[in-house]
Design a protein around this motif. Structure first.
Motif, PDB file in Angstrom:
ATOM      1  N   LEU A 198       7.995   6.852 -53.198  1.00 22.27           N
ATOM      2  CA  LEU A 198       6.596   6.469 -53.327  1.00 22.27           C
ATOM      3  C   LEU A 198       6.458   4.973 -53.563  1.00 22.27           C
ATOM      4  O   LEU A 198       5.570   4.331 -52.983  1.00 22.27           O
ATOM      5  N   ALA A 199       7.328   4.419 -54.390  1.00 19.15           N
ATOM      6  CA  ALA A 199       7.275   2.996 -54.688  1.00 19.15           C
ATOM      7  C   ALA A 199       7.519   2.171 -53.418  1.00 19.15           C
ATOM      8  O   ALA A 199       6.876   1.126 -53.207  1.00 19.15           O
ATOM      9  N   LEU A 200       8.432   2.627 -52.581  1.00 17.47           N
ATOM     10  CA  LEU A 200       8.733   1.901 -51.344  1.00 17.47           C
ATOM     11  C   LEU A 200       7.578   1.969 -50.349  1.00 17.47           C
ATOM     12  O   LEU A 200       7.403   1.077 -49.520  1.00 17.47           O
ATOM     13  N   GLU A 201       6.796   3.037 -50.435  1.00 18.22           N
ATOM     14  CA  GLU A 201       5.679   3.195 -49.490  1.00 18.22           C
ATOM     15  C   GLU A 201       4.453   2.402 -49.897  1.00 18.22           C
ATOM     16  O   GLU A 201       3.570   2.145 -49.064  1.00 18.22           O
ATOM     17  N   LEU A 202       4.364   2.044 -51.172  1.00 17.14           N
ATOM     18  CA  LEU A 202       3.183   1.330 -51.663  1.00 17.14           C
ATOM     19  C   LEU A 202       3.200  -0.141 -51.230  1.00 17.14           C
ATOM     20  O   LEU A 202       4.223  -0.727 -51.040  1.00 17.14           O
TER      21      LEU A 202
ATOM     22  N   ARG B  60      21.527   6.467 -54.537  1.00 16.98           N
ATOM     23  CA  ARG B  60      22.542   7.440 -54.970  1.00 16.98           C
ATOM     24  C   ARG B  60      22.328   7.798 -56.437  1.00 16.98           C
ATOM     25  O   ARG B  60      21.977   6.949 -57.259  1.00 16.98           O
ATOM     26  N   VAL B  61      22.556   9.065 -56.756  1.00 18.54           N
ATOM     27  CA  VAL B  61      22.444   9.550 -58.132  1.00 18.54           C
ATOM     28  C   VAL B  61      23.777  10.191 -58.503  1.00 18.54           C
ATOM     29  O   VAL B  61      24.259  11.086 -57.798  1.00 18.54           O
ATOM     30  N   LEU B  62      24.377   9.741 -59.579  1.00 22.08           N
ATOM     31  CA  LEU B  62      25.633  10.328 -60.041  1.00 22.08           C
ATOM     32  C   LEU B  62      25.315  11.541 -60.907  1.00 22.08           C
ATOM     33  O   LEU B  62      24.755  11.406 -61.998  1.00 22.08           O
TER      34      LEU B  62
ATOM     35  N   LYS C 141      18.397   6.730 -63.295  1.00 21.17           N
ATOM     36  CA  LYS C 141      18.015   7.608 -62.192  1.00 21.17           C
ATOM     37  C   LYS C 141      17.744   9.044 -62.626  1.00 21.17           C
ATOM     38  O   LYS C 141      16.983   9.746 -61.968  1.00 21.17           O
ATOM     39  N   THR C 142      18.339   9.468 -63.719  1.00 20.87           N
ATOM     40  CA  THR C 142      18.018  10.791 -64.246  1.00 20.87           C
ATOM     41  C   THR C 142      16.822  10.707 -65.185  1.00 20.87           C
ATOM     42  O   THR C 142      15.847  11.447 -65.044  1.00 20.87           O
ATOM     43  N   LEU C 143      16.880   9.772 -66.154  1.00 19.24           N
ATOM     44  CA  LEU C 143      15.740   9.586 -67.047  1.00 19.24           C
ATOM     45  C   LEU C 143      14.681   8.672 -66.430  1.00 19.24           C
ATOM     46  O   LEU C 143      13.540   8.667 -66.883  1.00 19.24           O
ATOM     47  N   TYR C 144      15.045   7.916 -65.427  1.00 16.26           N
ATOM     48  CA  TYR C 144      14.168   6.952 -64.756  1.00 16.26           C
ATOM     49  C   TYR C 144      13.569   5.956 -65.749  1.00 16.26           C
ATOM     50  O   TYR C 144      12.378   5.679 -65.766  1.00 16.26           O
TER      51      TYR C 144
ATOM     52  N   ARG D 101      13.918  10.512 -56.883  1.00 16.95           N
ATOM     53  CA  ARG D 101      13.842  10.274 -55.439  1.00 16.95           C
ATOM     54  C   ARG D 101      12.402  10.195 -54.951  1.00 16.95           C
ATOM     55  O   ARG D 101      12.067   9.372 -54.103  1.00 16.95           O
ATOM     56  N   GLU D 102      11.557  11.037 -55.515  1.00 13.27           N
ATOM     57  CA  GLU D 102      10.132  10.982 -55.136  1.00 13.27           C
ATOM     58  C   GLU D 102       9.496   9.681 -55.615  1.00 13.27           C
ATOM     59  O   GLU D 102       8.714   9.050 -54.883  1.00 13.27           O
ATOM     60  N   ALA D 103       9.820   9.264 -56.842  1.00 13.03           N
ATOM     61  CA  ALA D 103       9.237   8.034 -57.384  1.00 13.03           C
ATOM     62  C   ALA D 103       9.719   6.821 -56.604  1.00 13.03           C
ATOM     63  O   ALA D 103       8.931   5.909 -56.305  1.00 13.03           O
TER      64      ALA D 103
END
Length: 445
Positions: free
Chosen positions: A441-445, A374-376, A331-334, A436-438
């Motif tokens: 966006l993925a959920l909207e596609l 969630r992001v730790l 989630k930090t480095l994705y 969070r943006e990625a």
């Protein structure tokens, strides 16, 4: 006399072992067998230090079997081929083995059953050897498994348990059977696992609910490698911990329930070992340099690097550190959770598909977590669970000279660089926003 083979896989114990008990109960000669499966070795599961630990487990098992008149027979190669070859040699009527949940294990058991049937022999599979409650023994209405832990735990806690089985008193093996085994140190095995379990239940269990997240205190049981190889019984541990009737005992038993939960998910959805259980449409970044920095504990984030260096040094990592390092990668480095899961499996002595890969999916938000986004924050995690910085300094020697209260997570990047420590490879706030943006966006596609 009839002959039965007790095929050990990851149930390397004589106490509370339905496989061994079943083989002995069949009457006649019993041949305890372990096969160093070439397919498992080729897949990377035979890497150090796991192979070294396993060798110790087998040496200890052999010693315990010899004390009962038996001995462990070892073979190397394709498991199906080697079992059938030995079954023909000793004219075994049955082969007893523990059921397991991975696609590899279930396919292997199917191949073995077919091959033995062609020889007019029978494969007897025993459920609930690796877990407290067997996968599939409890299910929600209309479904084959639980997808959420809390309702699973409620039903798990009320489920009937099998009795803890005593070890067999005596074994009788066929004459003239070569059962030589290469001795090793006792880093692993039932003897040290039972000793460690007794110590933990006496001295560590009652405070477990208060201390299990204390990174520096290292107050967990450290029994996971022994549980993975079946040197200690989950059924027996759960029974003894529950008998204490303490908050610590309840918290520890709950962790055993989590372990069972992941096993029942993988049993029902074998593809979840490598495919998203709940796909989020992620387009994971490709950054080999960042991945290698994470793997080698060179991210410039002290608590993350401490956990990764502990993994490389010990073949083990504190569970809280696993969550922190896993969240950082995904989630930090994705970066793809599968890269993290593979790295852990290469190095963790306790690594198995059910607990390792499904926990990775949980932390990546593609598994059973009900809060997938969630992001730790590693700095906040360090402040909460390593407040004095002792854990971090233990595993990051560049920071070992820091004195309290100058905790590593309070120092800026420039101060850390002056100590010879690498600069952070990512800005935490910017990375959180990127994830969070990625994900959105993925959920909207």
């Amino acid at each position: 006399m009839t002959t039965t083979i007790a095929l050990f896989t990851r149930d390397l114990r004589v106490h509370d072992n339905p496989v061994l008990t079943g083989a002995v109960g069949a009457g006649g000669f019993v041949v305890p067998l372990f096969v160093w499966d070439s397919a498992v070795t080729a897949a990377g599961f035979g890497a150090e230090p796991r192979a070294r630990f396993l060798a110790g487990c087998l040496a200890d098992l052999d010693e315990r079997l010899r004390a009962r008149g038996g001995a462990l027979v070892e073979r190397h190669g394709d498991l199906v081929t080697e079992v059938c070859r030995l079954a023909e040699q000793v004219d075994a009527t049955e082969v007893h083995v523990a059921s397991d949940v991975s696609a590899f294990a279930t396919n292997r058991a199917r191949r073995l059953a077919d091959a033995l049937a062609a020889q007019r022999r029978q494969l007897v599979c025993h459920d609930g050897v690796h877990t407290v409650v067997a996968p599939g023994a409890i299910t929600p209405h209309g479904r084959d498994h639980f997808a959420v832990f809390t309702p699973y735990h409620h039903k798990w806690a009320a489920a009937p348990r099998r009795a803890v089985l005593p070890p067999p008193r005596r074994l009788q093996m066929p004459p003239d059977l070569d059962a030589s085994i290469q001795r090793d140190d006792k880093a692993g095995g039932e003897t040290p696992s039972r000793r460690k379990a007794r110590s933990w239940l006496s001295d560590g269990l009652d405070a477990y609910h208060e201390r299990h997240d204390d990174l520096a205190g290292d107050a967990t049981s450290r029994l996971s490698p022994y549980l993975h190889f079946g040197c200690v019984s989950a059924v027996e541990l759960a029974a003894e911990a529950a008998d204490r009737r303490t908050e610590g005992g309840d918290a520890f038993v709950r962790q055993l329930a989590w372990r069972d939960f992941h096993h029942q998910v993988l049993a029902a959805r074998p593809d979840a070992a490598h495919s998203d259980y709940r796909p989020r449409g992620d387009r994971w970044r490709q950054d080999e340099q960042a991945l290698q920095a994470w793997q080698h504990g060179q991210t410039g984030i002290p608590i993350v690097d401490a956990g990764m260096r502990q993994l490389l040094a010990e073949g083990w990592m504190h569970n809280r550190a696993r969550m922190i390092t896993g969240s950082f990668l995904t989630k930090t480095l994705y970066l793809d959770w599968r890269a993290g899961a593979a790295h852990f499996l290469r190095h963790l002595i306790d690594g198995d598909l059910a607990n390792n890969n499904l926990n990775w999916q949980w932390v990546a938000g593609t598994g059973t977590d009900t809060r997938p986004n969630r992001v730790l924050n590693p700095l906040r995690q360090a402040e909460r669970f390593d407040p004095s910085g002792d854990y971090t300094r233990r595993w990051v020697p560049e920071l070992a000279g820091l004195d309290d209260p100058r905790r590593p997570w309070r120092l800026g990047a420039e101060a850390l660089r002056r100590l010879g420590y690498p600069a952070p490879i990512v800005d935490l706030d910017a990375a959180r926003d990127r994830f969070r943006e990625a994900r959105q966006l993925a959920l909207e596609l």
